[in-house]
Design a protein around this motif. Sequence first.
Motif: not given
Length: 735
Positions: A440, A443-444, A448, A541, A597, A600, A603-604
Amino acid sequence: MIVSALLMSVGINSSLCILFFTLYSIIRKQPGYYYVYVPRLLTAKGIKRIRDRMRRLLPSSDWVKAAWKLSEEDLLSTSGLDAVVFIRIIILSLKIFSFAGVIGLFVLLPINCAGTQLAAFDITVISSETLDLFTISNVNNGSKWLWVHCSAVYLITCLVCFLLYHEYDYVCSKRIAYFYSAKPQPQQFTVLVRGIPVPPGSSVSESVDNFFKECYPSTYLSHVVIHRTNKLYNLINDVKKVYRRPLHLQSEPADEYSTCDTPFRISSHKSDHDKKPEHLEENRITEQSYSSFSGKEVRSAFVFFKSRFTAAIASRLQQSEKPTQWVTEQAPEPNDVYWPVFHSTFFRRWMSRVVIIVVSILLTVLFLLPVVIVQSLANLSQLEIWFPFLKSILSAKIISQIVTGYLPNLILQLSVKLVPPVMEFLSSIQGHISYSEIQRSACDKFLWFIIWNIFFANVLSGSIFNQLSVLLDLRNIPSHLAVSVPAQASFFIAYVVTSGWTSTSSDLFRVFQFIQSLFQRCCCCKRTDLDEFELPYILYHREIPKVLFFGLLGITYFFLAPLILPFLLIYFFLAYIIYKNQFINVYAPKFESAGKFWPTVHNCMIFSLVLMHAIALGIFTLKKVRSASTLIFPLPLLTLLFNEYCRKRFLPNFVAYSAESLIKKDKEDWNDPEMPQFFSELVTAYMDPALSPSQLSNSIGHTSSTRSDISDDSITPLLSHSVFNASLWGGGQAV
């Protein structure tokens, strides 16, 4: 990029996709490649060898039908809630861009083409024109038709927010239902404790026992202290290598599942033969015994409780007046534990996070080099200025189309493939206690990373990449984006085709694993033994950021260049079929985060909407439709308010289960006759694998077992045999 170069890129990648699909539909039916293409079915005895050689050599597409028919319930039972959430991301994207495609292609695209802002072009020579003629840049300044684009921005914003709320609510309910339907799990009753203070003359085990007996006298069950086992892991790996070698050398000729059909063998290194198995085994046992002493104890432990509710309270409350002592958190699944991190101190973990932030920034800056190369290749005139000796070569039409249309995205794709393993490594040294947390975090980081390096760096490099003063002018960023983003539409369409279509199709064909299997068959002659074989698992990820980035491109370019939408829809359809097929045949769950997940993803999507609003604000300002700009201005604020509402409404359920759910589940277990047995086994659930008894010594002289040695009763199929046969042979009965 001119239209002809884009068409060249589409043609090359479409041909590669067809090639991968054809090869996959044939080679997957060959028994020697079952371990590459259907390992889940093979280990579950869900397939039988097909005798008709002609049938094995003909391509078939019935696996598409099997993947299409796979229900969400079957996917949940075989691959877990994380797999369901991953597929829901693709379904969400299909819903959004199906609606956006209708508006974009049938409403916005004709308006863009009817504009006269750019120079008029001859339809007979359209292949030499740029894609700007199909973007909003071609609409006349001050045109009333721009209000259609403004309305489209509002429509897509409302649709995305509605679907996001629905999906957040749906995944949240699935997460709670998954918790209620699951049997008692060790991690629900276990808390990880770090920073354990040890009084003089005492041990870590005694400190833990005394502390939790005093604080939780009625519900404390037991504990397991973590030991230093780094050296022991190295010894175990050496023992496994030595014991496996006789198995390969003594095994009988390859059967139908062997990865080697040739009589040639490569001899082992002499140093490997010189190693004594008995000596290594004695060293392993000695180190195991030494690691069990109190001197090898790490000031960390797994603490077990008799109820989920008490474990949740203990993991959330600060246990000591000193925040760095008796630090507690919910334990991960036993097979999800990342053991090497427990010897790290609080200061070392804190410093690691600081260092990783710096390294991530440096990695982002260094990656700008391939971005500059890509931009120079996409700009043919600039490339001729930098390398004048290539002018004669680049003058050839087909060469210039390949260089500008296909090569930039290929270089970018190959460069990006190196990033996910690096991000995973950085996350692994950051102090996370489980593989799921590591993925996770990676992945973030990767998400970005590609948003900045693939989107912003490519968009801004052509106009303000070398103008630092402009970058610091925050007030004019929307205007600069409004100019730069539409100009890169053709580049990102080619990126979707290369990194989307071809990359996903190559994942279906498993190119690297296929080449590795060929090498083993032709050179190494290494048998694939079921006892050694480890099922592959999906790298969330790597895959989730890729899907979300394509979603960002679709939302951003929806009203700017609607021509990108059909390419995105084809990608999401391919991803939906291919990933479901891989979950059936290839990927086995390595861990289960129960849908963590999804925040995320949410938020994206919110970031993508706000970015679209910022670009729309700049576009309508440049196009001199200030009333539309004023109308767009509240949209990002409303979107952020919506996001805050969702964060308060749903996010707490992804952080921890509620007291109501935990108490209700505990009450259900009070009358369960299997709970005493569960608690007795709970103590051993979190034993370090390096300290568990090894069975390697029993393998001396034992040859690898064939498929006929495995009883049907010892293996539970993952899905019904009808799904297996439809997946592999097209629904027919294999004999």
